[in-house]
Design a protein around this motif. Structure first.
Motif, PDB file in Angstrom:
ATOM      1  N   TYR A  54       1.180  -0.951   0.011  1.00 33.95           N
ATOM      2  CA  TYR A  54       0.097  -0.272   0.055  1.00 33.95           C
ATOM      3  C   TYR A  54       0.748   0.970   0.513  1.00 33.95           C
ATOM      4  O   TYR A  54       2.039   1.151   0.583  1.00 33.95           O
ATOM      5  N   CYS A  55       0.390   2.092  -0.064  1.00 37.66           N
ATOM      6  CA  CYS A  55       0.570   3.245  -0.072  1.00 37.66           C
ATOM      7  C   CYS A  55      -0.122   4.894  -0.106  1.00 37.66           C
ATOM      8  O   CYS A  55      -0.497   4.302   0.138  1.00 37.66           O
ATOM      9  N   ASN A  56       0.964   5.660   0.874  1.00 37.43           N
ATOM     10  CA  ASN A  56      -0.024   7.290   0.882  1.00 37.43           C
ATOM     11  C   ASN A  56      -1.150   7.607  -0.351  1.00 37.43           C
ATOM     12  O   ASN A  56      -0.943   7.383  -1.451  1.00 37.43           O
ATOM     13  N   ALA A  57      -2.579   7.792  -0.471  1.00 37.39           N
ATOM     14  CA  ALA A  57      -3.184   7.720  -1.218  1.00 37.39           C
ATOM     15  C   ALA A  57      -3.502   9.157  -2.570  1.00 37.39           C
ATOM     16  O   ALA A  57      -3.007   9.372  -3.588  1.00 37.39           O
ATOM     17  N   TRP A  58      -2.228  10.112  -1.653  1.00 34.12           N
ATOM     18  CA  TRP A  58      -2.122  10.928  -2.623  1.00 34.12           C
ATOM     19  C   TRP A  58      -0.601  10.392  -2.694  1.00 34.12           C
ATOM     20  O   TRP A  58      -0.912  12.071  -3.547  1.00 34.12           O
ATOM     21  N   SER A  59       0.374  10.120  -2.680  1.00 34.98           N
ATOM     22  CA  SER A  59       0.999  10.050  -4.055  1.00 34.98           C
ATOM     23  C   SER A  59       0.873   9.046  -4.918  1.00 34.98           C
ATOM     24  O   SER A  59       0.270   7.804  -5.107  1.00 34.98           O
ATOM     25  N   PHE A  60       1.474  10.071  -6.113  1.00 36.84           N
ATOM     26  CA  PHE A  60       1.315   8.866  -7.114  1.00 36.84           C
ATOM     27  C   PHE A  60       2.479   7.449  -7.423  1.00 36.84           C
ATOM     28  O   PHE A  60       3.169   7.486  -6.346  1.00 36.84           O
ATOM     29  N   LEU A  61       1.575   6.852  -8.133  1.00 31.39           N
ATOM     30  CA  LEU A  61       2.597   5.851  -8.296  1.00 31.39           C
ATOM     31  C   LEU A  61       3.422   5.616  -9.744  1.00 31.39           C
ATOM     32  O   LEU A  61       2.656   4.874 -10.383  1.00 31.39           O
ATOM     33  N   PRO A  62       4.169   6.078  -9.477  1.00 31.52           N
ATOM     34  CA  PRO A  62       5.167   5.466 -10.889  1.00 31.52           C
ATOM     35  C   PRO A  62       5.854   4.103 -11.182  1.00 31.52           C
ATOM     36  O   PRO A  62       7.412   4.849 -11.518  1.00 31.52           O
ATOM     37  N   TRP A  63       5.160   2.975 -11.177  1.00 26.21           N
ATOM     38  CA  TRP A  63       6.212   2.100 -10.978  1.00 26.21           C
ATOM     39  C   TRP A  63       6.420   1.640 -12.542  1.00 26.21           C
ATOM     40  O   TRP A  63       7.002   0.401 -12.478  1.00 26.21           O
ATOM     41  N   SER A  64       5.697   2.339 -13.152  1.00 26.42           N
ATOM     42  CA  SER A  64       6.066   1.986 -15.271  1.00 26.42           C
ATOM     43  C   SER A  64       6.069   3.321 -15.935  1.00 26.42           C
ATOM     44  O   SER A  64       5.298   4.498 -14.981  1.00 26.42           O
ATOM     45  N   LEU A  65       6.912   3.408 -16.699  1.00 28.54           N
ATOM     46  CA  LEU A  65       7.122   4.730 -17.775  1.00 28.54           C
ATOM     47  C   LEU A  65       6.367   4.612 -18.817  1.00 28.54           C
ATOM     48  O   LEU A  65       6.359   3.338 -19.653  1.00 28.54           O
ATOM     49  N   ALA A 121       4.152  10.089 -13.695  1.00 26.79           N
ATOM     50  CA  ALA A 121       3.319   8.806 -14.585  1.00 26.79           C
ATOM     51  C   ALA A 121       2.640   8.650 -12.665  1.00 26.79           C
ATOM     52  O   ALA A 121       3.486   8.702 -12.132  1.00 26.79           O
ATOM     53  N   ASP A 122       1.175   7.784 -12.767  1.00 22.26           N
ATOM     54  CA  ASP A 122       0.515   7.377 -11.537  1.00 22.26           C
ATOM     55  C   ASP A 122      -0.610   6.054 -12.265  1.00 22.26           C
ATOM     56  O   ASP A 122      -1.145   6.576 -13.190  1.00 22.26           O
ATOM     57  N   ARG A 123       0.279   5.356 -11.992  1.00 25.63           N
ATOM     58  CA  ARG A 123      -0.430   4.222 -12.485  1.00 25.63           C
ATOM     59  C   ARG A 123      -1.649   3.572 -11.902  1.00 25.63           C
ATOM     60  O   ARG A 123      -1.583   3.938 -10.682  1.00 25.63           O
ATOM     61  N   ARG A 124      -2.955   3.363 -12.414  1.00 25.30           N
ATOM     62  CA  ARG A 124      -3.962   3.744 -11.301  1.00 25.30           C
ATOM     63  C   ARG A 124      -4.691   2.372 -11.630  1.00 25.30           C
ATOM     64  O   ARG A 124      -5.621   2.232 -10.977  1.00 25.30           O
ATOM     65  N   CYS A 125      -4.544   1.391 -11.554  1.00 26.61           N
ATOM     66  CA  CYS A 125      -4.587   0.104 -11.355  1.00 26.61           C
ATOM     67  C   CYS A 125      -3.958  -0.591  -8.969  1.00 26.61           C
ATOM     68  O   CYS A 125      -3.964  -1.111  -8.899  1.00 26.61           O
ATOM     69  N   ILE A 126      -5.488   0.215  -8.871  1.00 21.14           N
ATOM     70  CA  ILE A 126      -4.908   0.534  -7.199  1.00 21.14           C
ATOM     71  C   ILE A 126      -6.220  -0.088  -6.404  1.00 21.14           C
ATOM     72  O   ILE A 126      -7.703  -0.041  -7.414  1.00 21.14           O
ATOM     73  N   VAL A 127      -6.357  -0.471  -5.545  1.00 17.97           N
ATOM     74  CA  VAL A 127      -7.784  -0.251  -4.868  1.00 17.97           C
ATOM     75  C   VAL A 127      -7.772   0.393  -3.323  1.00 17.97           C
ATOM     76  O   VAL A 127      -6.550   0.399  -2.145  1.00 17.97           O
ATOM     77  N   PRO A 128      -8.288   2.021  -3.458  1.00 16.32           N
ATOM     78  CA  PRO A 128      -8.227   2.740  -1.838  1.00 16.32           C
ATOM     79  C   PRO A 128      -9.066   1.531  -1.089  1.00 16.32           C
ATOM     80  O   PRO A 128     -10.392   1.062  -0.985  1.00 16.32           O
TER      81      PRO A 128
END
Length: 306
Positions: A243-254, A263-270
């Protein structure tokens, strides 16, 4: 299966006291006993077998022969990546209220204005049968970068984890500098799987994290940790979700035209609080999982087919 999307605030319990939150910030990990009940552990154990037998049609897993025992089905698997993509049971535990309550208190507790919002991007189901290798020293943020050092693992023990069967080892406080150590091949395939090892630090302060079934170990993405080979006669099953802070972007691929800053990948679960980027929408997960093997798994597979 839709795994994300939320438009209202997700309310979760707050089970920790201030001392526990401070301990996590200072040491980089926290052990919380009894967060997962015996019945929940059994539900997860049963779903491991179901996934391994091919109960959820997907890429990455071939259904096991129907005449194989549960042990035969599991004995070749070190880890299954992203089981929550295909299993509603695994997705349920990504969103487990008590676990997410803890996450809402500690994930980004190092940030003074954090509002407790958390999202999940990864699940990993470690089976780790007897004689299977561990993973050398590493930091999870090497693989899943965040913008604010808020990556956190929630490591759910589905068996008692001991030194003998390959429990976690950590170096308390090793997250504080925010430095990601370089990596190299470890050249020790009898002890560790294929993943490289981090190096360049003093490991004399390492401690084992032995825990009982149902305990959850939370650890920061910069914390140095490892596990050793399972030298016991029992499994060391674990579901670890990241998990991470929901306010952080998630740039684990470009992607083309992106940078780490955008970059901000959006295959996530709030899972707690709000999703401040819900307006971006969500990426549907692929109907697949990824199997992780090791030397012991390859040897057993070869013996079975010979």
């Amino acid at each position: 299966m839709t795994i994300g999307s939320v438009t209202e605030r997700i309310e979760v319990p707050k089970p920790l006291d201030e001392a526990q939150v401070r301990q996590f910030v200072e040491e980089g990990f926290l052990v919380v006993e009894g967060l997962v009940s015996e019945a929940e552990v059994e539900e997860l154990r049963a779903d491991i077998v179901a996934i391994a037998r091919g109960a959820y049609p997907c890429e990455g897993i071939e259904p096991a022969p129907s005449d194989w025992s549960d042990q035969e089905v599991l004995e070749g698997i070190l880890c299954i990546h992203q089981p929550h993509y295909i299993s509603p049971v695994m997705l349920k535990y990504v969103k487990h209220p008590a676990i997410c309550g803890v996450l809402s208190q500690i994930t980004a507790a190092h940030l003074p204005w954090w509002d407790g919002s958390v999202k999940c991007m990864q699940s990993m189901l470690f089976v780790k049968p007897p004689e299977f290798q561990g993973q050398a020293w590493h930091q999870d943020e090497i693989y899943i970068p965040t913008r604010d050092r808020s990556l956190i693992g929630a490591w759910i023990a589905l068996d008692d984890a001991t030194v003998e069967n390959g429990c976690l080892w950590v170096i308390p406080g090793s997250h504080k500098t925010g430095y990601l150590y370089p990596q190299r091949a470890h050249n020790n395939p009898d002890e560790f799987d294929f993943a490289p090892e981090s190096y360049g630090f003093d490991e004399s302060g390492q401690i084992p994290v032995e825990v009982k079934t149902g305990t959850v170990v939370f650890f920061n993405g910069y914390l140095l940790h490892r596990s050793l080979k399972n030298r016991s006669h029992i499994y060391r099953r674990v579901l670890v979700n990241h998990y991470c802070n929901a306010w952080s972007f998630l740039p684990w691929s470009l992607r083309e035209g992106e940078s780490v800053a955008t970059a901000d990948r959006r295959c996530i679960v709030p899972v707690a609080g709000i999703d401040p980027y819900a307006w971006k929408g969500y990426e549907e997960p692929p109907q697949r999982v990824w199997l992780r093997t090791c030397k012991a798994a390859e040897e057993r597979r070869a013996a079975r087919t010979s």
